[in-house]
Motif scaffolding. Structure first.
Motif, PDB file in Angstrom:
ATOM      1  N   GLY A  64       0.793  -1.229   0.000  1.00  0.00           N
ATOM      2  CA  GLY A  64       0.000   0.000   0.000  1.00  0.00           C
ATOM      3  C   GLY A  64       0.824   1.276   0.000  1.00  0.00           C
ATOM      4  O   GLY A  64       0.513   2.225  -0.730  1.00  0.00           O
ATOM      5  N   ILE A 105      -6.046   7.791   2.646  1.00  0.00           N
ATOM      6  CA  ILE A 105      -5.602   6.499   3.195  1.00  0.00           C
ATOM      7  C   ILE A 105      -6.290   6.232   4.536  1.00  0.00           C
ATOM      8  O   ILE A 105      -6.401   7.119   5.381  1.00  0.00           O
ATOM      9  CB  ILE A 105      -4.068   6.503   3.388  1.00  0.00           C
ATOM     10  N   ASP A 141      -4.247   0.930  11.792  1.00  0.00           N
ATOM     11  CA  ASP A 141      -4.433   1.334  13.196  1.00  0.00           C
ATOM     12  C   ASP A 141      -5.801   1.981  13.411  1.00  0.00           C
ATOM     13  O   ASP A 141      -6.459   1.756  14.436  1.00  0.00           O
ATOM     14  CB  ASP A 141      -3.341   2.320  13.618  1.00  0.00           C
TER      15      ASP A 141
HETATM   16  O1  IP8 Z   1       0.204   0.219   7.121  1.00  0.00           O
HETATM   17  C1  IP8 Z   1      -1.821   1.783   5.298  1.00  0.00           C
HETATM   18  O2  IP8 Z   1      -2.078   0.997   6.438  1.00  0.00           O
HETATM   19  P1  IP8 Z   1      -0.993   0.967   7.619  1.00  0.00           P
HETATM   20  C2  IP8 Z   1      -2.539   1.232   4.093  1.00  0.00           C
HETATM   21  O3  IP8 Z   1      -1.676   0.267   8.745  1.00  0.00           O
HETATM   22  C3  IP8 Z   1      -2.149   1.869   2.799  1.00  0.00           C
HETATM   23  O4  IP8 Z   1      -0.657   2.398   7.970  1.00  0.00           O
HETATM   24  C4  IP8 Z   1      -3.087   1.673   1.696  1.00  0.00           C
HETATM   25  C5  IP8 Z   1      -1.062   2.555   2.598  1.00  0.00           C
END
Ligand code: IP8
Length: 245
Positions: free
Chosen positions: A52, A148, A152
């Motif tokens: 992501g 986004i 968390d």
């Molecule tokens: O890694 C972010 O989720 P995280 C998800 O829990 C994206 O901050 C789509 C970057």
């Protein structure tokens, strides 16, 4: 339904953060074994890791900076679906009744950035004996296109709406660390760790942990921050890493 456990698997734990779109298969398989051994209702949330975050920065999208470009939404959501398929697949291979849930199709932010996440489908999945597996994603955001939605934020929203019994955050660090790098065993108020975490106004790297601690303190359920070695201990009812409540 009895109160579920909510477990977040950080993106840095399930992916190789230095290689774009690469799953850490070995670590994921070990985590999946621990999850499959859990008895009781469980929701899993995973982060973005090298899936992501790579696409989010390529499209200039963050929690506050949105994009109205459908290609950006498809690119980020699609990469996260790929990672979710890998996580659900590993959990299924280990024998866990895991099923995918894609937050982009469920959640929304209003113009103030406040999240709404209807949790009825997740609650019914739990009642039916499934382990719903959600993930950080894009979210439709009033006036911004998509922004986004972090794993968390999902953990905090789900823990509150499902009345979670315990919350676990599995990350690359063995707990919340003090200024000397030692794990803080218990945090009952933000003041206790404000200095070590850089105070309440810091952003980015340290702000990540500061914001996380604040949000976890606001929950009714106790939350634990620990690393991949401690997942089985947490799921067995132990108290690894840092307890926040
Ligand atoms: O890694 C972010 O989720 P995280 C998800 O829990 C994206 O901050 C789509 C970057």
């Amino acid at each position: 339904m009895s109160s579920p456990t909510v477990l977040k698997l950080g993106g840095s734990v399930v992916t190789d953060k230095d290689a774009p779109e690469t799953v850490d298969d070995e670590r994921l398989a070990a985590l999946a074994d621990a999850v499959a051994g859990h008895d009781g209702p469980l929701v899993v949330v995973h982060g973005g890791g090298s899936f992501g975050h790579h696409h989010a920065s390529a499209h200039g999208v963050s929690r506050t900076e949105g994009s109205g470009d459908p290609a950006a939404a498809r690119g980020i959501a699609g990469a996260m679906e790929d990672l979710n398929r890998a996580v659900v697949g590993a959990l299924a291979d280990a024998g866990a009744p895991a099923v995918p849930v894609h937050p982009f199709s469920l959640a929304a932010r209003d113009a103030d950035g406040d999240l709404s996440l209807p949790a009825g489908s997740v609650a019914t999945m739990l009642d039916e004996g499934f382990v719903p597996v959600l993930h950080g994603d894009v979210v439709a955001h009033a006036g911004e296109g998509v922004t986004i939605l972090s794993g968390d934020e999902l953990v905090v929203a789900l823990a509150a709406s499902l009345g979670a019994e315990r919350v676990g955050l599995c990350s690359a660090v063995p707990g919340v660390l003090d200024a000397d790098g030692a794990v803080v065993p218990r945090i009952g108020a933000f003041d206790e760790v404000a200095d070590a975490l850089g105070g309440s106004d810091s952003t980015d790297v340290t702000g990540g942990m500061a914001a996380k601690v604040r949000e976890l303190l606001a929950l009714d359920a106790p939350a634990y921050v620990f690393d991949a070695d401690a997942v089985a201990e947490f799921l067995a009812g132990g108290e690894p890493g840092t307890r926040i409540d």
